[in-house]
Design a protein around this motif. Structure first.
Motif: not given
Lengths: 97, 226
Positions: A45, A47-48, A51-52, A56, B190-191, B194, B206-207, B210-211, B214-215, B218-219
């Motif tokens: 989670c 690391i995901a 990356l996000a 972005v 990181f890719i 992962l 969950p990923w 989380s993604l 966070a995304g 961040a936006l």
């Protein structure tokens, strides 16, 4: 003392407190059930999420390069190879777009 | 390690079962090498910034060894260069670090029962790269732990300090990381990590949450990528 030294001192104390604080927190949490599952899910989670946040803020070149890197990673499971492929891809794509 | 055809310290002693602390340290030290290249380029880039902030070799190396958090150092010093106060620079730098709290918290089984000096050393050497690599290596079935993390951290810290000092000394001679694509090194690392952490479809939800969180954050909120 100069500004630079104050910043170094502050970041040293602050960062180390966070690192040690995590240990103290982890040691106090129960080691059963939901907490164990949460901690085992944490690496992926985190690391995901990293990356996000990075992706972005990037553009099409980086997204395509990331997709290429993902394909290489899934096919080869090889870290150095994935890094080389991703970096080469982003260099080429940034020039051509 | 990530390529079973390569000479891998873990693979070669795998049949013997649990590694000795020294073997584990060595495996961690060697496995982190590709990521250490990324750290070297970032370190050199940080050195350029440190030079603009009027920092010398002494301050740069002390900061690298004692703070040992690249994104915090970069953001903190960048704020100082752009004229922010020490307090504002400090807050901006530290704001990137709460994730480390979760990382060291997850090390509890590796740190349990260790002498104080090993706990202090272990948490100080915990960074995104060696922490994630340790979990990825475990996900592949290798029984690595504390000394693997410390081995990776030892190489990362040495390379980080050396590269930042190099950057501050030769600031006029170095290309910007972006111009040669090296700013993308950690993203692709990181890719790869992962992919190795993937345990099955149970990880998907969950990923994705989380993604997505966070995304979206961040936006909506301007934050620096760490």
């Amino acid at each position: 003392m100069t500004d630079q030294w104050w910043l170094i001192l502050g970041l040293t104390l602050g960062t180390f407190s966070i690192r040690l604080g995590g240990y103290v927190l982890g040691a106090r949490l129960p080691s059963t059930g939901v907490w164990t599952r949460a901690f085992s899910a944490l690496p992926g989670c985190l690391i995901a999420a990293l990356l996000a946040v990075i992706l972005v803020q990037e553009n099409m070149s980086e997204w395509i390069a990331a997709a290429i890197a993902l394909a290489v990673a899934m096919l080869t499971r090889n870290l150095p190879l994935t890094m080389i492929a991703g970096i080469m891809a982003v260099r080429v794509l940034r020039v051509s777009t | 390690m990530f390529d079973m055809q390569m000479e891998s310290p873990v693979a070669t002693v795998e049949s013997l079962g649990r590694l000795s602390p020294w073997q584990e340290f060595r495996a961690g030290f060697l496995d982190i090498i590709p990521l250490a290249f990324g750290a070297a380029f970032y370190g050199a880039a940080f050195g350029l910034l440190a030079a603009q902030a009027g920092m010398g070799e002494m301050q740069t190396s002390v900061m690298g060894a004692f703070v040992f958090a690249g994104s915090s150092q970069i953001v903190g010093v960048e704020r100082l260069v752009s004229g922010a106060s020490v307090i504002a620079a400090l807050m901006a730098g530290l704001a990137l670090n709460p994730r480390i709290l979760l990382m060291t918290a997850s090390l509890r089984d590796d740190l349990k029962g260790r002498p104080v000096w090993q706990i202090l050393l272990g948490v100080h050497l915990t960074s995104d790269e060696n922490w994630a690599l340790m979990h990825a290596t475990r996900a592949k079935g290798h029984a690595v732990g504390y000394w693997y993390l410390v081995g990776g951290g030892a190489l990362l810290l040495s390379v980080w300090v050396a590269a930042t000092v190099f950057g501050v000394s030769f600031s006029k001679l170095l290309p910007a990381p972006r111009s040669i694509g090296m700013d993308f090194a950690f993203t692709v690392a990181f890719i790869a990590i992962l992919c190795n952490l993937w345990r099955g479809t149970g990880d998907l939800l969950p990923w994705m949450v989380s993604l997505g969180c966070a995304g979206t954050l961040a936006l909506l909120v301007p934050i620096e990528a760490s």
